[in-house]
Design a protein around this motif. Structure first.
Motif, PDB file in Angstrom:
ATOM      1  N   UNK A 119      49.008 -19.696  19.696  1.00  0.00           N
ATOM      2  CA  UNK A 119      49.664 -20.451  18.648  1.00  0.00           C
ATOM      3  C   UNK A 119      49.296 -21.918  18.785  1.00  0.00           C
TER       4      UNK A 119
ATOM      5  N   UNK B 220      51.128 -16.421  23.756  1.00  0.00           N
ATOM      6  CA  UNK B 220      52.171 -15.408  23.853  1.00  0.00           C
ATOM      7  C   UNK B 220      51.572 -14.069  24.247  1.00  0.00           C
TER       8      UNK B 220
ATOM      9  N   UNK C 105      48.432 -13.523  21.935  1.00  0.00           N
ATOM     10  CA  UNK C 105      48.274 -14.346  20.748  1.00  0.00           C
ATOM     11  C   UNK C 105      48.233 -15.811  21.175  1.00  0.00           C
TER      12      UNK C 105
ATOM     13  N   UNK D 283      57.995 -10.034  22.384  1.00  0.00           N
ATOM     14  CA  UNK D 283      57.185 -11.174  22.783  1.00  0.00           C
ATOM     15  C   UNK D 283      57.762 -11.829  24.027  1.00  0.00           C
TER      16      UNK D 283
ATOM     17  N   UNK E  83      49.384  -7.223  23.914  1.00  0.00           N
ATOM     18  CA  UNK E  83      48.674  -8.166  23.063  1.00  0.00           C
ATOM     19  C   UNK E  83      48.767  -9.573  23.654  1.00  0.00           C
TER      20      UNK E  83
END
Lengths: 113, 115
Positions: free
Chosen positions: A39, A91, A37, A103, A35
């Motif tokens: 932020x 991330x 992500x 992570x 994944x």
């Protein structure tokens, strides 16, 4: 052991430059999910992409593209023609079918106008 | 569809106190995970709940606990607060009847400051 390494702590680019964020993962499982992500300063992690271990096709979504290479255990993320709004911490994460996501430490991207 | 909501958004406590944080998952999501994010340690997994049962727990002391209610809402509690507990606490939800196959969606977090 499972591990995600994002070696780039911080990257600064000028607007409209292309930038690649690196992600290297370790797992002994044959089935796993990766994944990315984002932020932003607000703090909420925003989902960008999920890729399973059996799908090595690269993906493009607008200015974003992802390069998944099992041979090098890498899942790199490229932003084309970066914009100031892309400034955030990004991330990379790994899940091997357990209840826990691993992570990386994140890469802070600063896009300067 | 409403996203993951967390309350409160900000908290200031003093050492020795206890605190309860709340998380409401996306409607229909049954799995809720909690993470602690600090500048030094990054994102660390606390625990995960599914159908009111804790399925997995990270390496945190027993002062950190959680629970999930029948409507999938979750709370986490930290007792006897320490300065090192100052962090952003993030909640994530997913459909997740099969672990790891569904995407986790995160809330905005609760920023806890311990003085």
């Amino acid at each position: 052991a499972q591990k995600v390494t994002q070696a780039q702590t911080e990257i600064s680019v000028v607007e409209k430059e292309d930038v690649t964020l690196d992600c290297v993962y370790e797992t002994r499982d044959t089935t796993y999910y990766l994944f990315w992500y984002k932020q932003p300063p607000s703090g909420e992690l925003v989902f960008l992409i999920r890729r399973n271990s059996f799908d090595e096709q690269n993906e493009i979504s607008g200015r974003y593209s992802w390069n998944f290479q099992k041979s090098t255990s890498s899942f790199n993320f490229t932003i084309t023609a970066s914009q100031v709004v892309d400034s955030a911490v990004y991330f990379c994460a790994l899940n091997s079918g357990t209840y826990k996501y691993i992570f990386g430490t994140g890469t802070r991207l600063k896009v300067l106008a | 569809k409403a996203g993951v909501t967390q309350t409160p958004r900000y908290l200031i406590k003093t050492r020795g106190q206890q605190v309860t944080l709340s998380c409401s998952p996306i409607s229909g999501h049954r799995s809720v995970s909690w993470y602690q994010q600090t500048p030094g340690q990054g994102l660390q997994f606390l625990f995960e709940y599914f159908s009111e049962t804790q399925r997995n727990k990270g390496n945190f002391p027993g002062r950190f606990s959680g629970r999930q209610f029948s409507n999938s809402r979750s709370e986490m509690n930290v007792s006897t607060l320490e300065l090192g507990d100052s962090a952003l606490y993030l909640c994530a939800s997913s459909l997740d009847s099969t672990p790891g196959t569904d995407t986790q969606y995160f809330g905005p977090g609760t920023r806890l400051t311990v003085l």
